[in-house]
Enzyme design. Structure first.
Site, mmCIF file in Angstrom:
data_model
loop_
_atom_site.group_PDB
_atom_site.id
_atom_site.type_symbol
_atom_site.label_atom_id
_atom_site.label_comp_id
_atom_site.label_asym_id
_atom_site.label_seq_id
_atom_site.Cartn_x
_atom_site.Cartn_y
_atom_site.Cartn_z
ATOM 1 N N THR A 1 -29.636 -9.780 -64.646
ATOM 2 C CA THR A 1 -30.607 -10.421 -63.752
ATOM 3 C C THR A 1 -31.808 -10.852 -64.571
ATOM 4 O O THR A 1 -32.449 -10.037 -65.231
ATOM 5 C CB THR A 1 -31.037 -9.439 -62.657
ATOM 6 O OG1 THR A 1 -29.874 -9.093 -61.916
ATOM 7 C CG2 THR A 1 -32.061 -10.056 -61.730
ATOM 8 N N CYS B 1 -32.635 -2.349 -59.144
ATOM 9 C CA CYS B 1 -32.600 -3.779 -58.828
ATOM 10 C C CYS B 1 -33.802 -4.199 -57.992
ATOM 11 O O CYS B 1 -34.654 -4.946 -58.471
ATOM 12 C CB CYS B 1 -31.292 -4.111 -58.132
ATOM 13 S SG CYS B 1 -29.878 -3.696 -59.154
#
Ligand code: UGA
Length: 449
Positions: free
Chosen positions: A121, A279
């Site tokens: 990410t 996350c």
């Protein structure tokens, strides 16, 4: 196709294992030589449902191999998936030094053209930087590098199931050749040409994933925009829970009814201790940071983050109300992982709860099906038990911090007899307040009477 995976964390291993199960030949490497040795010895360094069997199957079929020699791995694959960590810096910005390091290695070690795929990410515009870095580090060499962004939408704990049954596969590219390669890589997944560990017979028809080809910038943005939106939803539900407490409403009734509107949806409206993990907390920060660098003040994300941090304060208000003085009390923490079905404790609310309990002088016992060994080094003064009933023996209160199934199914009649006091402060709304009352418990949860 011959694929290289750099970084054997949960994203790298799940990606490598599932693509190998889909028929590709996968070469995995990691900067941590010990991790590679472990993998070669057949030991999986993380707990992730079904990963073990998928990896074992791929090894048996000779579709996956591990090497500590990054150069060898880089040269082996036509497409290279970068799956290294992008942790947050103190200012919230994503630390991209591992990606930069890998870019240098690829540029220096590759001798044939490579499609380099960002799977980690990363904030928007990283693809552009990666392309520049590959060119710069290869010192004008002859090897041609293409870059693609292929964000993952895997939830820890169900990552293998998510990989095999995607609702969308997002691929950001700048040229048709890269798009064609990515389509080829994912064709067996979309056409269900793999042995599914979840549905040995046949995957149900309702899994109809879509492959979306976008620009690299859009693909990068889709990932952060999705995670941030889900985080917003959770914080929204948590504020509604606080309101319910003040007004005397029930958050579950409210969010259930809200969610029946398909425009809202029932998922990610569960109130409680808030979101943790590696996350949401870091992605939301990185998104706020990225926005500010281009002159956008993402005020509502800042609010979502603030609400999430305040969940622990709200929890301690309940603990103080129920226990009065914490010092000298014996307290059991049920659940250490940031959510069920994982051993991941990064940014887990339970850890902050334990830290504050210890600071206030409580004696803490703790239990978790998978995360004890990861937690122990952080809190050596806590007494850990695999068996929740042992952790509950003689305690003044049970604090539920993770929504594990075994906690949901606990026999509170039995537990109540072991506890010094029948008090449960439930950070995940696992039990019926009515039922707990009937069992003689003093029971606290979020947004419910
Ligand atoms: C999340 C996303 O759901 C994935 O789509 C994404 O790929 C992944 O991040 C990633 O970026 O790699 P994950 O962090 O594994 O996945 O966990 P979630 O299941 O999304 O839960 C995140 C946190 O929110 C957990 O702490 C969970 O307990 C909490 N949560 C979730 C709530 O408090 N309420 C809810 O209603 C749902």
């Amino acid at each position: 196709m011959r694929l290289t995976v750099i970084g054997c964390g949960y994203v790298g291993l799940v990606t490598g294992a599932c693509l190998a199960a889909a028929g590709h030949e996968v070469f995995c490497t990691d900067i941590d030589g010990k991790r590679i040795d472990q993998l070669k010895a057949g030991k999986i360094p993380i707990y992730e449902e079904h990963l073990d069997e998928v990896l074992k199957g791929a090894v048996a079929e000779k579709k996956i191999s591990y090497t500590a020699d990054t150069g060898e791995a880089i040269r082996a694959g036509e497409v290279i998936f970068i799956c290294v960590g992008t942790p947050p810096k103190d200012n919230g910005e994503a630390d991209l030094s591992a990606i930069d390091h890998v870019a240098r290695q690829i540029a220096q070690e590759a001798i044939t053209p490579k499609l380099v795929v960002e799977k980690s990410t990363v904030p928007a515009l990283t693809g552009m930087q990666l392309q520049k870095a590959l060119a710069a580090y290869s010192h004008g060499g002859k090897v041609n590098f293409q870059v693609a962004s292929n964000p993952e939408f895997l939830r820890e704990g169900t990552a293998v199931a998510d990989f095999f049954h995607p609702d969308r596969i997002v691929v950001g590219v700048e040229d048709e050749d890269s798009a064609a390669k990515m389509r080829e890589i994912y064709a067996p997944i979309l056409e269900r040409k793999f042995h599914c560990p979840i549905h040995p017979e046949k995957c149900p028809k309702d899994y109809t994933g879509e492959l979306l080809i976008t620009t690299i910038n859009s693909a990068e943005l889709i990932k952060h925009a999705s995670n941030s939106f889900l985080a917003l939803k959770i914080s929204y539900a948590n504020v509604i829970a606080d309101l319910c407490e003040r007004i005397g409403a029930n958050v579950e009734e409210v969010t259930h009814a809200m969610g029946l509107d398909p425009r809202i949806g029932t998922q990610f409206l569960k109130a409680g201790l808030g979101f943790g993990g590696f996350c949401f907390p870091k992605d939301i920060q990185a998104f706020i940071h990225l926005s500010s660098t281009v002159g956008i003040d993402f005020e509502m994300l800042k609010a979502a983050e603030r609400v999430n941090k305040q969940r622990i304060d709200r929890y301690f208000e309940k603990i103080h109300k129920a226990l009065w003085v914490i010092k000298g009390k014996r307290v059991a923490v049920l659940g250490l992982a940031f959510k069920a079905n994982t051993d991941d404790i990064r940014f887990a609310p339970a850890l902050e709860v334990i830290r504050r309990l210890l600071d206030e002088g409580a004696e803490v016992t703790a239990t978790d099906p998978e995360a004890i060994s990861r937690t122990r080094p952080h809190f050596p003064n806590v007494t850990y038990y695999q068996d929740p009933y042992q952790a509950l023996k003689d305690v003044d209160a049970a604090l539920v911090c993770t929504e594990w199934k075994i906690f949901r199914a606990l026999d509170w009649e039995r537990a109540g007899k072991l506890m010094a006091r029948r008090l449960v402060i439930d950070g995940r709304n696992l039990y019926s307040p009515q039922h707990m009352l009937e069992l003689g418990f003093d029971y606290y949860s979020f947004g419910r009477k």
